[in-house]
Design an enzyme around this catalytic site. Structure first.
Site, PDB file in Angstrom:
ATOM      1  NE  ARG A  47      40.443  41.471  -1.503  1.00 19.30           N
ATOM      2  CZ  ARG A  47      40.314  42.379  -2.090  1.00 19.30           C
ATOM      3  NH1 ARG A  47      41.614  43.062  -2.125  1.00 19.30           N
ATOM      4  NH2 ARG A  47      39.379  43.005  -2.889  1.00 19.30           N
ATOM      5  CG  HIS A  48      42.309  39.057  -5.691  1.00 24.71           C
ATOM      6  ND1 HIS A  48      40.973  39.056  -5.755  1.00 24.71           N
ATOM      7  CD2 HIS A  48      42.609  40.508  -5.406  1.00 24.71           C
ATOM      8  CE1 HIS A  48      40.340  40.008  -5.104  1.00 24.71           C
ATOM      9  NE2 HIS A  48      41.312  41.117  -5.229  1.00 24.71           N
ATOM     10  CG  ASP A  91      34.858  28.048 -34.120  1.00 27.51           C
ATOM     11  OD1 ASP A  91      34.538  29.252 -34.338  1.00 27.51           O
ATOM     12  OD2 ASP A  91      33.865  27.427 -33.644  1.00 27.51           O
ATOM     13  CG  HIS A  92      33.433  27.329 -38.560  1.00 28.77           C
ATOM     14  ND1 HIS A  92      33.795  26.235 -37.748  1.00 28.77           N
ATOM     15  CD2 HIS A  92      32.153  27.326 -38.673  1.00 28.77           C
ATOM     16  CE1 HIS A  92      32.649  25.780 -37.306  1.00 28.77           C
ATOM     17  NE2 HIS A  92      31.746  26.381 -37.538  1.00 28.77           N
ATOM     18  CB  CYS A 142      34.172  29.670 -30.709  1.00 27.33           C
ATOM     19  SG  CYS A 142      33.606  29.600 -29.017  1.00 27.33           S
ATOM     20  N   GLY A 143      31.773  30.918 -31.885  1.00 18.62           N
ATOM     21  CA  GLY A 143      30.285  31.528 -31.720  1.00 18.62           C
ATOM     22  C   GLY A 143      29.933  32.051 -30.654  1.00 18.62           C
ATOM     23  CB  THR A 144      28.975  31.100 -27.320  1.00 15.70           C
ATOM     24  OG1 THR A 144      29.688  29.903 -27.214  1.00 15.70           O
ATOM     25  CG2 THR A 144      27.563  30.835 -28.177  1.00 15.70           C
ATOM     26  N   GLY A 145      32.015  31.929 -27.502  1.00 14.52           N
ATOM     27  CA  GLY A 145      33.274  31.770 -26.703  1.00 14.52           C
ATOM     28  C   GLY A 145      33.384  30.864 -25.557  1.00 14.52           C
ATOM     29  NE  ARG A 174      27.510  31.660 -35.033  1.00 10.53           N
ATOM     30  CZ  ARG A 174      27.900  30.260 -35.096  1.00 10.53           C
ATOM     31  NH1 ARG A 174      27.573  29.599 -34.058  1.00 10.53           N
ATOM     32  NH2 ARG A 174      28.371  29.762 -36.286  1.00 10.53           N
ATOM     33  N   GLY A 222      32.582  27.346 -25.695  1.00 13.80           N
ATOM     34  CA  GLY A 222      33.209  26.202 -26.218  1.00 13.80           C
ATOM     35  C   GLY A 222      34.799  26.283 -26.122  1.00 13.80           C
ATOM     36  CG  HIS A 246      39.623  40.538  -8.407  1.00 13.04           C
ATOM     37  ND1 HIS A 246      38.157  40.668  -7.911  1.00 13.04           N
ATOM     38  CD2 HIS A 246      39.879  41.665  -8.066  1.00 13.04           C
ATOM     39  CE1 HIS A 246      37.994  41.978  -7.403  1.00 13.04           C
ATOM     40  NE2 HIS A 246      39.337  42.577  -7.349  1.00 13.04           N
ATOM     41  CG  ASN A 247      39.059  35.780 -11.877  1.00 19.56           C
ATOM     42  OD1 ASN A 247      38.396  36.237 -12.585  1.00 19.56           O
ATOM     43  ND2 ASN A 247      38.842  35.387 -10.521  1.00 19.56           N
TER      44      ASN A 247
HETATM   45  C1  RB5 Z   1      30.188  26.402 -34.174  1.00 23.34           C
HETATM   46  O1  RB5 Z   1      28.960  26.393 -34.762  1.00 23.34           O
HETATM   47  C2  RB5 Z   1      29.944  26.752 -32.546  1.00 23.34           C
HETATM   48  O2  RB5 Z   1      29.163  25.535 -31.816  1.00 23.34           O
HETATM   49  C3  RB5 Z   1      31.232  27.177 -31.926  1.00 23.34           C
HETATM   50  O3  RB5 Z   1      31.633  28.203 -32.583  1.00 23.34           O
HETATM   51  C4  RB5 Z   1      31.440  27.745 -30.421  1.00 23.34           C
HETATM   52  O4  RB5 Z   1      30.207  28.742 -30.223  1.00 23.34           O
HETATM   53  C5  RB5 Z   1      30.936  26.664 -29.448  1.00 23.34           C
HETATM   54  O5  RB5 Z   1      30.844  27.143 -28.323  1.00 23.34           O
END
Ligand code: RB5
Length: 148
Positions: free
Chosen positions: A130-131, A7-8, A63-66, A107, A68, A96-97
């Site tokens: 086993r996995h 995403d952005h 994404c910002g955190t990965g 971020r 979402g 394993h997965n």
């Molecule tokens: C966008 O601001 C943010 O919510 C998205 O990139 C992501 O981190 C969501 O999980």
């Protein structure tokens, strides 16, 4: 083939990861986006559909955190997505997965660490044994109804 999308919040990291893939001659498809703002579920769906259709083996979603991206990807059949912030998890989610989608947060990780994480993920194969039974159990959860 790797399908990559962001995403952005992670467009710049996506371009950095693409540079790494290019420099190592790893084939990829860029599912975007450079639009801002953008909605991460749309991109997660594009990347995961490529895996479902057999057009890509592996996805990279940023994404910002990965988180979402990971939540959206794991709603799609056949997808095993993992958020990784360091190389140990990237290696073991393959071993394993049998993870087929790597999610990272722009971020959270810098470009250098992200490149190392991508390397660990792509260079590691599924251990099976086993996995396999446990991965099968995870995938069987996809077909459970709400009232089971
Ligand atoms: C966008 O601001 C943010 O919510 C998205 O990139 C992501 O981190 C969501 O999980």
């Amino acid at each position: 083939m790797i399908a990559i999308g962001s995403d952005h919040a992670a467009a710049s990291l996506r371009h950095a990861v693409i540079e790494k893939l290019k420099s190592e001659n790893i084939p990829y498809v860029d599912c975007g986006t450079d639009q801002s703002p953008s909605d991460y579920p749309v991109i997660a769906q594009k990347v995961c559909k490529m895996i479902q259709k057999g057009e890509a083996d592996t996805g990279i979603l940023l994404c910002g955190t990965g988180i979402g991206m990971c939540m959206a990807a794991n709603k799609m059949k056949g997808i095993r997505a993992a958020v990784c912030t360091e190389t140990y998890s990237a290696k073991f989610t393959r071993l394993h997965n049998d993870a087929n989608v790597l999610c990272m947060g722009a971020r959270v990780v810098g470009e250098g660490l992200a490149a190392e994480i991508v390397g660990a993920f792509l260079d590691t194969g599924f251990e099976g044994g086993r996995h396999q039974r446990r991965v099968d159990m995870v995938m069987a959860l996809e077909s459970e109804g709400a009232d089971d």
